[in-house]
Design a protein around this motif. Structure first.
Motif, PDB file in Angstrom:
ATOM      1  N   MET A  15       0.838  -1.186   0.000  1.00 54.28           N
ATOM      2  CA  MET A  15       0.000   0.000   0.000  1.00 54.28           C
ATOM      3  C   MET A  15       0.889   1.258   0.000  1.00 54.28           C
ATOM      4  O   MET A  15       1.700   1.468   0.890  1.00 54.28           O
ATOM      5  N   VAL A  16       0.697   2.060  -1.032  1.00 56.33           N
ATOM      6  CA  VAL A  16       1.530   3.273  -1.170  1.00 56.33           C
ATOM      7  C   VAL A  16       0.611   4.434  -1.536  1.00 56.33           C
ATOM      8  O   VAL A  16      -0.300   4.261  -2.350  1.00 56.33           O
ATOM      9  N   PRO A  17       0.896   5.642  -0.970  1.00 57.44           N
ATOM     10  CA  PRO A  17       0.081   6.800  -1.385  1.00 57.44           C
ATOM     11  C   PRO A  17       0.533   7.300  -2.753  1.00 57.44           C
ATOM     12  O   PRO A  17       1.646   7.829  -2.880  1.00 57.44           O
ATOM     13  N   ILE A  18      -0.292   7.083  -3.770  1.00 57.20           N
ATOM     14  CA  ILE A  18       0.121   7.455  -5.130  1.00 57.20           C
ATOM     15  C   ILE A  18      -1.037   8.087  -5.914  1.00 57.20           C
ATOM     16  O   ILE A  18      -2.201   7.919  -5.561  1.00 57.20           O
ATOM     17  N   ASN A  19      -0.611   8.781  -7.000  1.00 59.88           N
ATOM     18  CA  ASN A  19      -1.599   9.209  -7.977  1.00 59.88           C
ATOM     19  C   ASN A  19      -1.623   8.098  -9.014  1.00 59.88           C
ATOM     20  O   ASN A  19      -0.655   7.897  -9.744  1.00 59.88           O
ATOM     21  N   VAL A  20      -2.700   7.368  -9.051  1.00 59.47           N
ATOM     22  CA  VAL A  20      -2.745   6.128  -9.822  1.00 59.47           C
ATOM     23  C   VAL A  20      -2.432   6.363 -11.298  1.00 59.47           C
ATOM     24  O   VAL A  20      -1.582   5.676 -11.883  1.00 59.47           O
ATOM     25  N   ALA A  21      -3.070   7.369 -11.897  1.00 57.76           N
ATOM     26  CA  ALA A  21      -2.894   7.609 -13.334  1.00 57.76           C
ATOM     27  C   ALA A  21      -1.433   7.878 -13.669  1.00 57.76           C
ATOM     28  O   ALA A  21      -0.875   7.326 -14.625  1.00 57.76           O
ATOM     29  N   ASN A  22      -0.825   8.715 -12.844  1.00 54.83           N
ATOM     30  CA  ASN A  22       0.569   9.061 -13.129  1.00 54.83           C
ATOM     31  C   ASN A  22       1.511   7.906 -12.865  1.00 54.83           C
ATOM     32  O   ASN A  22       2.487   7.711 -13.602  1.00 54.83           O
ATOM     33  N   MET A  23       1.215   7.125 -11.830  1.00 57.57           N
ATOM     34  CA  MET A  23       2.088   5.989 -11.557  1.00 57.57           C
ATOM     35  C   MET A  23       1.928   4.932 -12.649  1.00 57.57           C
ATOM     36  O   MET A  23       2.892   4.249 -13.003  1.00 57.57           O
ATOM     37  N   GLU A  24       0.699   4.833 -13.206  1.00 62.57           N
ATOM     38  CA  GLU A  24       0.493   3.905 -14.331  1.00 62.57           C
ATOM     39  C   GLU A  24       1.437   4.267 -15.469  1.00 62.57           C
ATOM     40  O   GLU A  24       2.079   3.413 -16.071  1.00 62.57           O
ATOM     41  N   ARG A  25       1.527   5.597 -15.723  1.00 61.32           N
ATOM     42  CA  ARG A  25       2.399   6.036 -16.820  1.00 61.32           C
ATOM     43  C   ARG A  25       3.868   5.711 -16.505  1.00 61.32           C
ATOM     44  O   ARG A  25       4.618   5.314 -17.375  1.00 61.32           O
ATOM     45  N   VAL A  26       4.231   5.832 -15.208  1.00 58.98           N
ATOM     46  CA  VAL A  26       5.622   5.531 -14.829  1.00 58.98           C
ATOM     47  C   VAL A  26       5.934   4.071 -15.176  1.00 58.98           C
ATOM     48  O   VAL A  26       6.931   3.770 -15.844  1.00 58.98           O
ATOM     49  N   PHE A  27       5.036   3.140 -14.730  1.00 63.98           N
ATOM     50  CA  PHE A  27       5.292   1.723 -15.008  1.00 63.98           C
ATOM     51  C   PHE A  27       5.250   1.458 -16.512  1.00 63.98           C
ATOM     52  O   PHE A  27       6.061   0.683 -17.040  1.00 63.98           O
ATOM     53  N   ASN A  28       4.318   2.150 -17.148  1.00 65.50           N
ATOM     54  CA  ASN A  28       4.186   2.015 -18.596  1.00 65.50           C
ATOM     55  C   ASN A  28       5.485   2.392 -19.316  1.00 65.50           C
ATOM     56  O   ASN A  28       5.980   1.651 -20.160  1.00 65.50           O
ATOM     57  N   ASN A  29       6.040   3.534 -18.908  1.00 63.96           N
ATOM     58  CA  ASN A  29       7.282   4.007 -19.532  1.00 63.96           C
ATOM     59  C   ASN A  29       8.423   3.036 -19.297  1.00 63.96           C
ATOM     60  O   ASN A  29       9.178   2.701 -20.219  1.00 63.96           O
ATOM     61  N   LEU A  30       8.563   2.608 -18.046  1.00 66.42           N
ATOM     62  CA  LEU A  30       9.702   1.741 -17.713  1.00 66.42           C
ATOM     63  C   LEU A  30       9.606   0.410 -18.465  1.00 66.42           C
ATOM     64  O   LEU A  30      10.585  -0.069 -19.037  1.00 66.42           O
ATOM     65  N   ILE A  31       8.372  -0.176 -18.466  1.00 70.22           N
ATOM     66  CA  ILE A  31       8.228  -1.492 -19.110  1.00 70.22           C
ATOM     67  C   ILE A  31       8.302  -1.366 -20.628  1.00 70.22           C
ATOM     68  O   ILE A  31       8.961  -2.171 -21.300  1.00 70.22           O
ATOM     69  N   SER A  32       7.689  -0.310 -21.168  1.00 72.78           N
ATOM     70  CA  SER A  32       7.740  -0.160 -22.636  1.00 72.78           C
ATOM     71  C   SER A  32       9.164   0.107 -23.109  1.00 72.78           C
ATOM     72  O   SER A  32       9.601  -0.379 -24.146  1.00 72.78           O
ATOM     73  N   ASN A  33       9.947   0.895 -22.302  1.00 73.80           N
ATOM     74  CA  ASN A  33      11.359   1.104 -22.643  1.00 73.80           C
ATOM     75  C   ASN A  33      12.111  -0.227 -22.647  1.00 73.80           C
ATOM     76  O   ASN A  33      12.897  -0.513 -23.547  1.00 73.80           O
ATOM     77  N   ALA A  34      11.835  -1.032 -21.608  1.00 74.43           N
ATOM     78  CA  ALA A  34      12.535  -2.316 -21.484  1.00 74.43           C
ATOM     79  C   ALA A  34      12.248  -3.183 -22.712  1.00 74.43           C
ATOM     80  O   ALA A  34      13.161  -3.814 -23.269  1.00 74.43           O
ATOM     81  N   ILE A  35      10.977  -3.167 -23.167  1.00 76.07           N
ATOM     82  CA  ILE A  35      10.630  -3.966 -24.351  1.00 76.07           C
ATOM     83  C   ILE A  35      11.320  -3.378 -25.570  1.00 76.07           C
ATOM     84  O   ILE A  35      11.919  -4.091 -26.386  1.00 76.07           O
ATOM     85  N   LYS A  36      11.262  -2.013 -25.647  1.00 80.17           N
ATOM     86  CA  LYS A  36      11.810  -1.317 -26.815  1.00 80.17           C
ATOM     87  C   LYS A  36      13.297  -1.647 -27.005  1.00 80.17           C
ATOM     88  O   LYS A  36      13.775  -1.837 -28.117  1.00 80.17           O
ATOM     89  N   TYR A  37      14.035  -1.689 -25.907  1.00 80.88           N
ATOM     90  CA  TYR A  37      15.490  -1.856 -26.020  1.00 80.88           C
ATOM     91  C   TYR A  37      15.956  -3.298 -25.760  1.00 80.88           C
ATOM     92  O   TYR A  37      17.146  -3.539 -25.589  1.00 80.88           O
TER      93      TYR A  37
END
Ligand code: ADP
Length: 584
Positions: free
Chosen positions: A469-491
């Protein structure tokens, strides 16, 4: 400044005139003296003759023989007693000489002197009658000799007196010269700036007064200078301190291009040790490539008109140790327009230049990134629109899927660009709720699966059993995970694995995404989270905007008080991770 020597100075002319006057006076005096002496001599001759005349008159009544004997005796006695009397003659009343007595020294041809002819007067019947004449030759030789001797003595006296006078003047002048010379040296010291010079000679009252005034003046000047120098030093030190503390580099050069001042920022920018360049011509400085980077610019600056320089101070950039330094040149003038040199202000614009380059690159990347999906979309939608009925179901599905993929990409990119300024703004505060982040990561992994499948990349997600359980802004954190995972796939190359790991410590939750892709060189790691930074621009070939990781960092660090990190090895892969505090 040279001065011509005036040989005919006023004192010299005065001395010459006084000498002339004294000489003339001496001559006149000596002549006057000799005239008086000669006059005295004539009077003396006259008196001698009158005496003889008187003696002769006393025997006027005697016989002729008695007269002759007596007068001969008188004549002989006179010549004998007075060496100056050369001849004594007695004549009767008719002027017939009847007695002539000559001195044995008498030489008629060499005779000089006075010849006196005096009547012998007798009183007869109360009448004065001339009974005869007395004639004497008185030689003035000894008188002349005496006059000559006296003349010599007199001249000598004048000469000695004059010489003494001259010696006195000379000694006085010598003393005066000495005092003046000492005074002159003292004044010269003062002119040379050696205030406080003291003169200790003692002379006459006036000289002493002058020396006292000089010493007073010198002391006052010294005190004044000390005060002045003190305040000037304070001012200079202040100015130096200001220049030294300026964060921009400052180099001050004199009118011969020599460096007179350089602050530590400039030394750092030019990569030189403290004081090494002091007194060195700026043109001699070489940058890290061994180039005389200032030479041409300074020459150009010196060839430019002052008015042009004042309007547009010359600017140029130099490069030292991969840093880009912008230099702004400004001339320095005194109030009387005297040119003193120039000042170079240096700004390290490496970052600014990099950002500019990155911005340019970003614009080009974004244009390219936008054009590709839009073209693909247009083509597919065009085909579906015009030939939709003719296409089989499978092809239509495939076309729609591709269009959907491109729209998603476009949407993500536009969102990224729009979010940058939103997330950067200090006024924006993201709303947060305490959420279990595991499902969010799971959802992202699922949505990325299609992309991963294209490359046959396997994404493995591991998480703790209990919710994180973490205090987060869900939409923005979704984008963070999205960026990290999509970068990992990309490279990541095909058929590799991506490990997404969620863990939890006492204070924070950590999410890491590890790929086994190309990896990133050490030198890029520090800048990776910067805005617009892309390794692709120099190495990688995959397209992007360079905003993804910047958004990750801004979201995590600025808005969630967390931390981002990266570790990577070229050829082995990279791990990007975030740490989020469990409480705000
Ligand atoms: P982009 O839109 O270019 O992907 P990012 O900010 O997401 O922008 O990434 C910045 C740069 O970091 C990328 O250009 C890429 O070179 C590098 N990068 C990011 N993730 C990885 C990764 N997993 N492996 C290798 N390089 C990566």
């Amino acid at each position: 400044m040279k001065k011509t020597k005036n040989k005919l100075s006023l004192p010299r002319i005065a001395v010459a005139i006084i000498t002339l006057i004294v000489f003339c006076t001496a001559c006149i005096a000596v002549n006057l003296f000799s005239n008086i002496s000669l006059k005295n001599f004539s009077d003396y001759a006259q008196k001698t003759a009158e005496k003889l005349s008187y003696e002769a008159s006393s025997i006027i009544k005697a016989t002729q023989d008695e007269k002759t004997i007596f007068l001969e005796a008188v004549a002989s006695a006179s010549i004998h007693n007075n060496k100056n009397i050369m001849v004594v003659e007695f004549a009767d009343k008719n002027g017939q000489t009847f007695i002539t007595k000559k001195s044995r020294y008498y030489n008629p041809s060499a005779f000089t002197g006075v010849k006196v002819n005096t009547p012998v007067n007798v009183v007869n019947d109360d009448k004065l009658q001339t009974a005869g004449y007395v004639k004497i030759f008185v030689s003035n030789e000894s008188a002349l000799e005496q006059i000559h001797t006296q003349k010599i003595w007199l001249s000598l006296l004048f000469f000695v007196v004059w010489l003494t006078f001259l010696v006195v003047i000379f000694l006085y002048k010598l003393l005066l010269d000495r005092e003046l010379k000492i005074l002159y040296l003292g004044l010269k010291n003062i002119v040379d700036g050696k205030f406080g010079t003291k003169i200790t000679i003692s002379g006459n009252k006036q000289t002493n007064n002058l020396i006292n005034i000089f010493n007073d003046l010198s002391l006052k000047l010294q005190k004044y200078e000390e005060q002045n120098v003190g305040s000037l030093l304070i001012e200079r030190n202040k100015l130096e301190a200001i220049l030294m503390s300026i964060v921009n580099g400052v180099v001050v050069c004199d009118n011969a291009d020599n460096i007179v001042l350089m602050n530590s920022a400039a030394e750092k920018m030019l990569n030189v040790a403290t004081g090494v360049l002091n007194g060195v011509a700026i043109q001699c400085y070489t940058d890290s490539d061994g180039k005389y980077c200032f030479r041409d610019k300074i020459e150009e600056f010196k060839d430019t008109l002052v008015q042009d320089i004042t309007k547009n101070p010359p600017e140029f950039t130099i490069s030292v140790d991969n840093r880009i330094i912008r230099c702004i040149l400004s001339p320095i003038f005194m109030q009387n327009d005297e040119y003193l040199g120039y000042i170079i202000v240096m700004l390290d614009v490496t970052k600014e230049t990099e950002v500019n380059n990155m911005k340019n690159q970003f614009i080009s990347n974004v244009s390219h990134e936008l054009r590709t999906p839009v073209t693909v979309l247009r083509t597919y939608i065009d085909t579906l629109y015009s030939m939709g009925d003719e296409l089989d179901k499978e092809t239509r599905k495939e076309f729609t899927a591709t269009a959907n993929k491109e729209v998603t990409r476009l949407h993500r990119m536009v969102n990224d660009i729009l979010d940058v300024s939103r997330l950067e703004s200090p006024d924006v505060e993201l709303e947060k709720e305490i959420t279990d982040i595991a499902p969010i990561i799971e959802d992202t992994v699922t949505s990325m699966q299609v992309l991963a499948d294209e490359k046959d990349v396997k994404i493995v997600f591991t998480k703790p059993d209990e919710p994180v359980m973490v205090p987060i802004n869900v939409a923005n954190m979704e984008r963070v995970f999205n960026n990290l995972i999509s970068n990992a796939i990309k490279y990541s190359p095909e058929k590799t694995r991506i490990e997404v790991m969620l863990s939890k410590t006492e204070n924070y939750a950590e999410v890491s995404v590890t790929d086994h892709g190309c990896g990133i060189e050490e030198k890029h790691l520090a800048k990776l989270f910067d805005r617009f930074y892309r390794v692709e621009n120099s190495v990688h070939t995959v397209k992007g905007t360079g905003l993804g990781l910047y958004l990750v960092k801004t979201t995590v660090e600025k808005h969630h008080n967390g931390k981002v990190y990266v570790t990577s090895k070229v050829g082995e892969g990279s791990t990007f991770g975030i740490k989020l505090p469990l409480s705000l």
